[in-house]
Design an enzyme around this catalytic site. Structure first.
Site: not given
Length: 488
Positions: A235-236, A239-240, A257
């Site tokens: 995801g983004s 958020a990661g 990723e």
């Protein structure tokens, strides 16, 4: 309620501990079709209580169930049964993708058939992977190195490639001997339901595969759980980074990723028309909603204007239409907020002083749906927001460079490092430049993908790798056993 052509047995339930169970709360997740702007599906919504139930079920299944101690060859055989089952559901997977995010029907069938076929390669690791190695020691007689399952895995997938990304996470988890909790994106949960039905159909042990569709707050509760041994997230980058901080506080393993702002370097030996065809058509793939998208194009200054006009011509010929139409080349963006995000960046591009060569508007002939024209900005300053931030839409930045050294410098001048390309007819030059670009993947002449190879990024594009034989490493722990003699 599910879209036409998609048959989910229990959309109003969660899959926890081998059973379809009612969610704790009354919430439902509504799924909107971005072409028609209509609700096409509703599924159960998990809350924090449901996350605890799923984590406990997966923990019990790992600690006391049979899967973690099942021999790899037997795990492989069971996963091959799941692949056989999923092959029968490819038309539904394809229909679900089109209904949920407006993916083109012309691409959806082959894409999902290929995604299912690729799972056989992951399952075959049960036979190919070196689960144990023996070697002589210096201080002891025998050294045994084993690769054992990491434990309970929370698998969090995005909305743009919901089946392949989630299925890969699930299959790597399972072939390693882990148990897994699927948390799909709330925009695209249907594929995870089909994966759960596959696990049920082949008789996977209870609690080995669990499904809890949810929004961000409940997902964050799952990530915080101390019953989780590993989080795998796509995801983004924002958020990661949050997930990485939570995992760090618990020493939970994680694979991330994340986003990209990948650059294509165009060398002098590559024809303008060929470069325009690659760049102008690539940016429309999945409406530009691809983490590995080549969204920056770096070209020698002397060729810049000619390439800009050639790309604009290609973009202006792209057929924008409904995703079900066979001749459509560019469908809608996945949701209203994504359209608004792309529109915001187009306005930022105009303010930055870059030249808006073509696009930048909603198509005049599409009076409904979240559509955006293919858009080209030229003479882009690489320090501008449109060159530095991930737009996730059909917007290409053309950046002039003084020479090849400057092009490499510009490509590396980014917080991201996921993908890249070198447009050249010289494989040696492509290799030499690729070795100097700080990015996880580099392809010659386009956005190249190879599902048998590891994929992942440098810098803010993530941690770890998915895909290929290397993809299993993050789902295992290494154990060293020191013995005075060799066991049978």
């Amino acid at each position: 309620m599910t879209p036409e052509g998609v048959n989910i047995k229990h959309p109003d339930k969660l899959f926890i501990g081998g059973e379809w169970v009612a969610p704790h709360g009354p919430g439902q997740i509504e799924i909107e079709n971005p072409d028609r702007e209509e609700i096409v599906a509703r599924v159960a919504e998990a809350d924090e209580v449901d996350m605890d139930r799923a984590a406990a079920a997966a923990r019990e299944a790992f600690d006391n169930g049979p899967w973690s101690t099942t021999p790899p060859l037997e795990r492989m055989a069971k996963l091959m049964e799941m692949v056989d089952y999923l092959e029968t559901r490819v038309p539904e997977l394809a229909a679900a993708w089109t209904a949920q995010i407006g993916g083109l029907s012309s691409a959806s069938g082959p894409m999902h058939a290929g995604g299912v076929a690729g799972l056989r390669g992951i399952a075959s690791l049960g036979e190919r992977f070196q689960w144990e190695e023996r070697r002589p020691g210096m201080a002891v007689d025998t050294v045994i190195i084993t690769r054992e399952p990491v434990g309970v895995v929370a698998a969090i997938a995005p909305w743009n490639g919901p089946f392949a990304i989630m299925a890969n996470k699930v299959f790597y988890s399972l072939i390693a001997g882990c148990t897994v909790i699927m948390k799909p994106s709330p925009e695209t949960p249907l594929e995870a339901y089909i994966i759960a039905e596959a696990a049920e159909a082949v008789g996977m042990p209870a609690g080995t595969v669990n499904l809890v569709p949810a929004h961000r707050e409940a997902a964050d509760h799952l990530v915080h759980s101390r019953l989780i041994d590993k989080v795998t997230f796509t995801g983004s980058s924002a958020a990661g980074m949050h997930i990485a901080s939570v995992c760090g506080s618990n020493m939970t393993r994680c694979t991330l990723e994340l986003g990209g702002k990948s650059a294509a370097i165009i060398r002098d030996d590559f024809p303008i028309e060929a470069a325009a065809g690659i760049l102008g058509n690539t940016i429309t793939v999945m409406s530009g909603q691809v983490c590995a998208m080549l969204s920056r194009a770096i070209v020698p200054r002397a060729r810049h204007d000619e390439l800009a006009q050639a790309i604009a011509k290609v973009m202006q010929g792209v057929k924008i239409g409904h995703p079900e139409d066979a001749d459509t080349q560019l469908g809608p963006l996945a949701m209203r907020r994504q359209l608004e995000r792309v529109e915001m960046y187009i306005e930022e591009g105009k303010k930055s002083g870059a030249d808006l060569v073509t696009g930048g508007n909603r198509p005049a002939h599409m009076n409904k749906g979240y559509y955006m024209e293919p858009t080209l900005f030229a003479n882009v300053d690489n320090s501008s927001r449109i060159a530095q931030e991930e737009i996730f839409g059909p917007v290409l930045c053309l950046i002039p460079a003084e020479d090849e050294e400057d092009a490499i410098r510009i490509a590396n001048d980014s917080n991201f490092g996921l993908n890249g390309s070198v447009l050249t007819n010289d494989p040696q030059a492509a290799y030499d430049i690729a070795r100097r670009i700080r990015t996880g993947v580099v392809g010659q002449n386009g956005m190249r993908m190879e599902w048998t190879a590891p994929f992942g990024g440098f810098k803010q594009s993530g941690i770890g790798r998915e895909g290929g034989d290397e993809g299993i490493w993050a789902y295992t722990e290494t154990k060293t056993i020191l013995l005075d003699g060799a066991p049978a």
